[in-house]
Design a protein around this motif. Structure first.
Motif, short mmCIF file in Angstrom:
data_model
loop_
_atom_site.label_atom_id
_atom_site.label_comp_id
_atom_site.label_asym_id
_atom_site.label_seq_id
_atom_site.Cartn_x
_atom_site.Cartn_y
_atom_site.Cartn_z
N ASP A 18 0.82 -1.20 0.00
CA ASP A 18 0.00 0.00 0.00
C ASP A 18 0.86 1.26 0.00
O ASP A 18 1.87 1.34 0.70
CB ASP A 18 -0.90 -0.01 1.23
CG ASP A 18 -1.77 1.20 1.32
OD1 ASP A 18 -2.65 1.34 0.45
OD2 ASP A 18 -1.56 2.02 2.23
N ARG A 19 0.44 2.27 -0.76
CA ARG A 19 1.21 3.51 -0.88
C ARG A 19 1.24 4.31 0.41
O ARG A 19 2.24 4.94 0.74
CB ARG A 19 0.66 4.35 -2.02
CG ARG A 19 0.95 3.70 -3.37
CD ARG A 19 0.45 4.52 -4.51
NE ARG A 19 1.15 5.81 -4.56
CZ ARG A 19 0.74 6.84 -5.26
NH1 ARG A 19 -0.36 6.77 -5.97
NH2 ARG A 19 1.42 7.96 -5.25
N GLY A 20 0.15 4.28 1.18
CA GLY A 20 0.12 4.98 2.45
C GLY A 20 1.12 4.38 3.43
O GLY A 20 1.84 5.09 4.13
N GLN A 94 2.60 -2.90 11.88
CA GLN A 94 1.43 -3.63 12.37
C GLN A 94 0.66 -2.80 13.40
O GLN A 94 -0.56 -2.74 13.37
CB GLN A 94 1.85 -4.96 12.98
CG GLN A 94 2.26 -5.99 11.95
CD GLN A 94 2.69 -7.29 12.60
OE1 GLN A 94 3.67 -7.31 13.34
NE2 GLN A 94 1.97 -8.35 12.32
N ALA A 95 1.39 -2.15 14.29
CA ALA A 95 0.74 -1.32 15.31
C ALA A 95 -0.04 -0.17 14.67
O ALA A 95 -1.17 0.12 15.06
CB ALA A 95 1.78 -0.78 16.29
N VAL A 129 -1.34 9.41 14.13
CA VAL A 129 -0.75 9.35 12.78
C VAL A 129 -1.65 8.55 11.85
O VAL A 129 -1.93 8.97 10.72
CB VAL A 129 0.67 8.75 12.83
CG1 VAL A 129 1.19 8.45 11.43
CG2 VAL A 129 1.63 9.70 13.55
N ALA A 130 -2.11 7.39 12.31
CA ALA A 130 -2.99 6.56 11.49
C ALA A 130 -4.27 7.31 11.12
O ALA A 130 -4.73 7.25 9.98
CB ALA A 130 -3.33 5.26 12.22
N ARG A 138 -5.18 8.37 2.67
CA ARG A 138 -4.18 7.31 2.61
C ARG A 138 -4.24 6.46 3.88
O ARG A 138 -3.32 6.44 4.68
CB ARG A 138 -2.76 7.89 2.47
CG ARG A 138 -2.50 8.60 1.19
CD ARG A 138 -1.98 7.61 0.17
NE ARG A 138 -1.63 8.37 -1.03
CZ ARG A 138 -2.00 8.00 -2.23
NH1 ARG A 138 -2.69 6.91 -2.39
NH2 ARG A 138 -1.66 8.70 -3.27
N PRO A 139 -5.36 5.76 4.06
CA PRO A 139 -5.48 4.96 5.28
C PRO A 139 -4.41 3.87 5.31
O PRO A 139 -4.00 3.35 4.28
CB PRO A 139 -6.88 4.35 5.18
CG PRO A 139 -7.20 4.38 3.73
CD PRO A 139 -6.49 5.57 3.15
N MET A 140 -3.94 3.59 6.49
CA MET A 140 -2.92 2.56 6.67
C MET A 140 -3.61 1.20 6.53
O MET A 140 -4.46 0.85 7.33
CB MET A 140 -2.26 2.68 8.03
CG MET A 140 -1.65 4.05 8.31
SD MET A 140 -0.32 4.49 7.19
CE MET A 140 0.95 3.45 7.84
#
Length: 146
Positions: A18-20, A94-95, A129-130, A138-140
């Motif tokens: 993923d780009r984000g 992951q976090a 940040v997420a 740009r969701p993680m």
């Protein structure tokens, strides 16, 4: 001279698709190596988010500083040009990817990354940040280290 076996073991996780997630990883690597005021990290966020880049930039800086403050160990970060991730980077990814949907799991990962039970401040920064990435389109994406 570096031992190639050690370097390979250190960077054995695949990069996210993923780009984000890749943008996040690039900014973290730049800030870890050149400081939180790194112009390349700021420029990457500006290029992606346009005029709204300041919120994720400030939150990324806060996250990096909080993790440095709260950590009881050194966090291994690969160079920007590396095509693999360290185990520490994978834990952070992951976090961040589950910070909004599963805060308890994210807290466990951040605690493991920092080798500290006092990771609530770092978790809050990770979640902020997420959320900023998600708010700006740009969701993680959920990341599982392979």
């Amino acid at each position: 001279m570096r031992n190639p076996e050690i370097t390979h073991k250190m960077t054995d996780k695949a990069l996210p698709e993923d780009r984000g997630n890749r943008l996040f990883l690039f900014a973290v690597r730049r800030m870890a190596m050149a400081g939180v005021n790194d112009a390349h990290a700021a420029n990457a966020l500006l290029g992606t988010f346009g005029k709204s880049y300041r919120r994720p930039l400030v939150l990324l800086r806060a996250m990096m500083l909080e993790m440095a403050r709260a950590s009881s160990r050194k966090i291994m970060v690969a160079p920007c040009c590396c095509s693999k991730m360290t185990g520490d980077e994978a834990l952070l990814m992951q976090a961040v990817s589950e910070g909004l949907s599963d805060p308890h799991a994210a807290y466990e990962r951040v605690s493991e990354l920092l080798a500290s039970d006092a990771a609530l401040g770092a978790l809050t920064c990770v979640q902020a940040v997420a959320q900023s990435f998600a708010d700006l389109g740009r969701p993680m994406e959920f990341y599982t280290a392979v």
